[in-house]
Design a protein around this motif. Sequence first.
Motif, PDB file in Angstrom:
ATOM      1  N   VAL A 122     -56.326  62.652 -12.483  1.00 14.05           N
ATOM      2  CA  VAL A 122     -57.335  61.848 -13.169  1.00 14.05           C
ATOM      3  C   VAL A 122     -56.708  60.642 -13.843  1.00 14.05           C
ATOM      4  N   ALA A 123     -55.547  60.853 -14.499  1.00 10.70           N
ATOM      5  CA  ALA A 123     -54.899  59.761 -15.220  1.00 10.70           C
ATOM      6  C   ALA A 123     -54.564  58.607 -14.276  1.00 10.70           C
ATOM      7  N   GLY A 179     -56.488  66.325 -23.122  1.00  8.07           N
ATOM      8  CA  GLY A 179     -56.598  65.341 -22.056  1.00  8.07           C
ATOM      9  C   GLY A 179     -55.829  64.077 -22.369  1.00  8.07           C
ATOM     10  N   PRO A 180     -55.927  63.071 -21.507  1.00  4.73           N
ATOM     11  CA  PRO A 180     -55.141  61.834 -21.659  1.00  4.73           C
ATOM     12  C   PRO A 180     -55.489  61.040 -22.907  1.00  4.73           C
ATOM     13  N   TRP A 231     -58.005  55.035 -23.254  1.00  6.66           N
ATOM     14  CA  TRP A 231     -58.720  55.959 -22.359  1.00  6.66           C
ATOM     15  C   TRP A 231     -60.228  55.797 -22.502  1.00  6.66           C
ATOM     16  N   GLY A 247     -61.243  63.675 -17.332  1.00  2.00           N
ATOM     17  CA  GLY A 247     -59.911  64.012 -17.813  1.00  2.00           C
ATOM     18  C   GLY A 247     -59.881  64.712 -19.152  1.00  2.00           C
TER      19      GLY A 247
END
Length: 512
Positions: A3-4, A359-360, A189, A336
Amino acid sequence: MGVAEAIGVRPVADLLAKNSARYGGGLAFADDMREVGWSELRRRTGGLAVGLAVERGTRVAFCLDNGVELVEGLLATVRAAAVGVPLPPRATHTELAQLLADCDPAVVVTDQRRLPRIAGMVAGRPVRLVVTGEGELPKGVAHFEELVTGGRSRPRDDLGLDEPAWLLYTSGTSGTSTAAVSSQRSALWSSFACYLPRLGLTHTDRVLAPLPLAHTYAHSLCVLGTTAAGASARITAGTDPAELVRTVGEFEPTVLGGVPLTFRRLLDAGLGTVPSLRVCVTAGAPSGAELREEVERRFGAPLLDGYGSTETCGKIAMESLTGPRVRGGSGTPLPGMDVRLVDPDSGLDSGEGEIWVRGPGMMLGYHNRPGTGADAAGDGWYRTGDLGRLGAGGSLTVTGRLGDRIVRGGENVDPAEVERVLCELPGVRDAAVVARPHPQLGEVPVAFVVPARASLDPAALLRGCATVLSAHKVPEEILFTPAVPRTAAGKPRRAVLRETLTERPARPGPPA
């Protein structure tokens, strides 16, 4: 591809180069005094990055009101491979001294008005002072503009996406503020996974978010979201409703951001249809259905709700212009960002419980707090302290705070749920619910209500609550108040309200 990698967050230096090449002299940011285009912003932040002359990883603190200089500083520190620290401009002397001691900056950027106070706080420490605006300065203090224009070399522009970039203090609803350290990836993000796809934010947008840039919401949406999209933003420090109405008319925003109180004030000030608006965004505190409906009817644009925190550097979940909307919900989690709901008593996953997230978009950790932060719960999960549930289509609804939960005779009461019901009753402008000790039941909920009219009857409010809420959730008492104290992010200061319960009697009716 993970996802990142799929989201493709880009460093600030790359974003500024892209915007300069594509949009040149197009408006980037404006405030009450001046404006700056994208090419000029790239040049000025590069000059400031060199002029700051700080070592890699050191902190640069900003004690400034909302303005273009603050935006330039927060972007320039990244280009200098330093860490930008925006401090709350309304902090008291004691609070500001504590924050400066905690972040221990190499440079403090402030204005002429605050200079004497800041100079006294950092006296005897190796701190360089930089001042915005014109005027004579004491020896050893540098002019902001001289740093911007004096650099002859190129800025570093090599800060990695996962290195420390900014340090933002929590809004502190019930205790001492702590600082969350974010990277470029975690802070951006929300821009790339949320604002661009879910709001459809592009270079044609004009963003107005009358919120403190020292807090995550405005930092995320107004500074970084605008930069990621190459859009234009109007920065304002004013909170006067009439002034905001004028600013809306002059700037003609396409995106209007705020907390629920922002929109309530604009409604009360008489703001009508805004032809330029395509979307309104709210966060910081749950928005009631009545507020949403009134905003959409009056302003002519949908009001989307989002949920996030300082520790997640922005959004955890948000509604979309194209997706389904759930009454009282904050939309689905961002790509993410994994969300769990954990029963506080059993520690097991459940349909409703404490919101855990990873998550990120997670912070790197708390500044000066080793052993705490994103991984405190294990496996990278951050315990938000918020209570919530997942509903239709995966929409997340925040129902309250774990620490604010009221236990009445063994039954749980979430203040946010009661507040939503109260705010949807006719004649209620705002409300907050807190616990009051009770000799038999342990605790009971008490509601502080801001009435919209002098004739509002507290008994009618209690009856209205009783038609929607279980008996144990209905407030024991309604106390009328001129205003609910809130943080800059819009969250009720429940600790302040609990203290007043011992200082004031119940009022028989609304204040005159």
